[in-house]
Motif scaffolding. Structure first.
Motif, mmCIF file in Angstrom:
data_model
loop_
_atom_site.group_PDB
_atom_site.id
_atom_site.type_symbol
_atom_site.label_atom_id
_atom_site.label_comp_id
_atom_site.label_asym_id
_atom_site.label_seq_id
_atom_site.Cartn_x
_atom_site.Cartn_y
_atom_site.Cartn_z
ATOM 1 N N ILE A 77 48.640 34.895 49.583
ATOM 2 C CA ILE A 77 49.047 35.840 48.842
ATOM 3 C C ILE A 77 48.751 37.119 49.878
ATOM 4 O O ILE A 77 47.693 37.484 49.924
ATOM 5 N N LEU A 78 50.047 37.830 50.299
ATOM 6 C CA LEU A 78 49.693 38.988 51.141
ATOM 7 C C LEU A 78 49.394 40.226 50.290
ATOM 8 O O LEU A 78 49.609 40.324 49.351
ATOM 9 N N ARG A 79 48.776 41.195 51.136
ATOM 10 C CA ARG A 79 48.454 40.837 52.475
ATOM 11 C C ARG A 79 47.024 40.340 52.698
ATOM 12 O O ARG A 79 46.767 39.752 53.771
ATOM 13 N N ALA A 80 46.138 40.553 51.827
ATOM 14 C CA ALA A 80 44.728 40.103 51.832
ATOM 15 C C ALA A 80 44.582 38.760 52.038
ATOM 16 O O ALA A 80 43.474 38.404 52.659
ATOM 17 N N TYR A 103 52.161 42.913 45.572
ATOM 18 C CA TYR A 103 51.155 44.156 45.301
ATOM 19 C C TYR A 103 51.116 44.413 44.087
ATOM 20 O O TYR A 103 52.174 44.260 43.137
ATOM 21 N N ARG A 104 50.027 44.963 43.754
ATOM 22 C CA ARG A 104 49.650 45.467 42.318
ATOM 23 C C ARG A 104 50.368 47.040 42.019
ATOM 24 O O ARG A 104 50.014 47.873 42.541
ATOM 25 N N ASP A 131 43.636 33.886 48.320
ATOM 26 C CA ASP A 131 43.636 35.441 48.257
ATOM 27 C C ASP A 131 42.310 35.999 47.807
ATOM 28 O O ASP A 131 41.630 35.459 46.976
ATOM 29 N N MET A 133 40.847 38.345 46.477
ATOM 30 C CA MET A 133 40.398 38.814 44.927
ATOM 31 C C MET A 133 41.091 38.510 44.014
ATOM 32 O O MET A 133 42.180 38.433 43.854
ATOM 33 N N LEU A 134 40.255 37.978 42.870
ATOM 34 C CA LEU A 134 41.052 37.597 41.671
ATOM 35 C C LEU A 134 40.423 38.637 40.577
ATOM 36 O O LEU A 134 39.087 38.521 39.911
ATOM 37 N N ALA A 135 41.074 39.557 40.284
ATOM 38 C CA ALA A 135 40.573 40.749 39.346
ATOM 39 C C ALA A 135 41.451 40.648 38.072
ATOM 40 O O ALA A 135 40.585 39.992 37.036
ATOM 41 N N THR A 136 42.485 41.125 37.690
ATOM 42 C CA THR A 136 43.210 40.682 36.406
ATOM 43 C C THR A 136 43.629 39.421 36.446
ATOM 44 O O THR A 136 43.986 38.965 35.463
ATOM 45 N N ALA A 137 44.080 38.914 37.740
ATOM 46 C CA ALA A 137 44.662 37.843 37.913
ATOM 47 C C ALA A 137 46.248 37.773 37.690
ATOM 48 O O ALA A 137 46.761 36.635 38.077
ATOM 49 N N ASN A 138 46.763 38.841 37.499
ATOM 50 C CA ASN A 138 48.224 38.854 37.579
ATOM 51 C C ASN A 138 48.902 38.524 38.877
ATOM 52 O O ASN A 138 49.981 37.668 38.738
ATOM 53 N N SER A 139 48.339 38.889 39.960
ATOM 54 C CA SER A 139 48.803 38.392 41.125
ATOM 55 C C SER A 139 48.858 36.731 41.413
ATOM 56 O O SER A 139 49.890 36.134 41.821
ATOM 57 N N GLY A 202 42.284 44.553 50.884
ATOM 58 C CA GLY A 202 43.321 44.745 51.928
ATOM 59 C C GLY A 202 42.899 45.885 52.771
ATOM 60 O O GLY A 202 43.164 45.816 54.023
HETATM 61 C C1 PRP Z 1 44.876 42.704 45.868
HETATM 62 C C2 PRP Z 1 44.236 41.467 46.188
HETATM 63 C C3 PRP Z 1 45.126 40.570 45.311
HETATM 64 C C4 PRP Z 1 45.227 41.403 43.947
HETATM 65 C C5 PRP Z 1 44.192 41.222 42.979
HETATM 66 O O1 PRP Z 1 45.989 43.014 46.668
HETATM 67 O O2 PRP Z 1 44.477 40.954 47.490
HETATM 68 O O3 PRP Z 1 46.120 40.019 45.557
HETATM 69 O O4 PRP Z 1 44.969 42.726 44.342
HETATM 70 O O5 PRP Z 1 44.444 41.666 41.841
HETATM 71 P P1 PRP Z 1 44.859 41.338 40.468
HETATM 72 O O6 PRP Z 1 44.131 40.046 40.126
HETATM 73 O O7 PRP Z 1 44.535 42.318 39.510
HETATM 74 O O8 PRP Z 1 46.357 41.007 40.527
HETATM 75 P P2 PRP Z 1 46.883 44.181 46.496
HETATM 76 O O9 PRP Z 1 47.856 44.189 45.351
HETATM 77 O O10 PRP Z 1 46.019 45.420 46.687
HETATM 78 O O11 PRP Z 1 47.768 44.096 47.679
HETATM 79 P P3 PRP Z 1 47.395 44.089 49.126
HETATM 80 O O12 PRP Z 1 46.930 42.712 49.414
HETATM 81 O O13 PRP Z 1 48.699 44.182 49.912
HETATM 82 O O14 PRP Z 1 46.497 45.125 49.600
#
Ligand code: PRP
Ligand code: URA
Length: 209
Positions: A77-80, A103-104, A131, A133-139, A202
């Motif tokens: 999952i770009l970019r991180a 991106y979020r 990826d 980071m799993l924060a809200t997990a929406n991505s 990222g």
């Molecule tokens: C970051 C990270 C995940 C996402 C996690 O990406 O790499 O993809 O946030 O957050 P979530 O669980 O709340 O969806 P970001 O949107 O910052 O994009 P980037 O990787 O391009 O910096």
């Protein structure tokens, strides 16, 4: 948390601590992520099937195990995600690779897709989505939905840090997908960043702000 595997190996935990530190510079952060991704990959690929094949050592013939079945697919999952991808590819260099650009949205935290390219015949392959980071997990939820729609049925998700909120949302949306993480942190802040976390993955990988 039966769908979550926390990889609490001491080397992983040590490297993660160094990555969390505010004063760890970009180059060191990238290097640590690459090292950690090798260790995560080792755990995530632990159940890959093997078959016995005849070989000859310098001394005698034997049956010895090799990986069985079609090549793995890694999807970043770009970019991180690319920070994790590179290290895992060191360990599994023959893997096929896909990318999902997301991106979020900074206001809604909704995942916005800008790119999607994955290998064909996903249905017959083990797919590992990465990826940090799993924060809200929406991505992650959106990415896995798209990857399933493209045919994948056998998926795992690998991250470095997860928030309890993200784990709950992800495992509800995709109960069939096992999550591997190096740590489950305390909670999300008001901007949906993971606490205590490591900041914006990222930005830390690529030296942006
Ligand atoms: C970051 C990270 C995940 C996402 C996690 O990406 O790499 O993809 O946030 O957050 P979530 O669980 O709340 O969806 P970001 O949107 O910052 O994009 P980037 O990787 O391009 O910096
Ligand atoms: N994305 C990041 O990079 N860091 C967080 O803490 C949350 C989402």
């Amino acid at each position: 948390m039966s769908n979550v595997v926390v990889i609490d190996h001491p080397l992983v935990q040590h490297k993660l601590t160094l990555m969390r530190r505010r004063d760890t510079p970009t180059s060191r952060f990238r290097q640590l992520l690459r090292e950690i991704s090798l260790l995560l990959a080792y755990e995530v690929t632990r159940d890959l099937p093997v078959r016995m094949t005849p070989i000859s050592t310098p001394l005698e013939d034997m049956e010895s195990p090799v990986l069985e079945g079609k090549k793995l697919v890694l999807i970043s999952i770009l970019r991180a995600g690319n920070g994790l991808l590179e290290g895992i590819l060191d360990l599994v260099p023959s893997a096929r690779v896909g990318h999902v650009g997301l991106y979020r949205d900074p206001e809604t935290m909704e995942a916005i897709e800008y790119y999607f390219k994955v290998p064909e015949d996903l249905s017959s392959r083990q797919v590992i989505v990465v990826d940090p980071m799993l924060a809200t997990a929406n991505s992650a939820i959106a990415a896995v939905q798209r990857i399933k729609a493209a045919g994948a049925v056998n998926l795992k998700f690998v991250c470095l840090l997860a928030a309890p909120e993200g784990i709950a949302a992800f495992t509800k949306a995709h109960p069939d997908v096992l999550v591997y993480t190096a740590a489950v942190d305390r909670c999300l802040n008001e901007h949906s960043y993971i606490l205590p976390g490591l900041g914006d993955a990222g930005d830390r990988i690529y030296g942006t702000t």
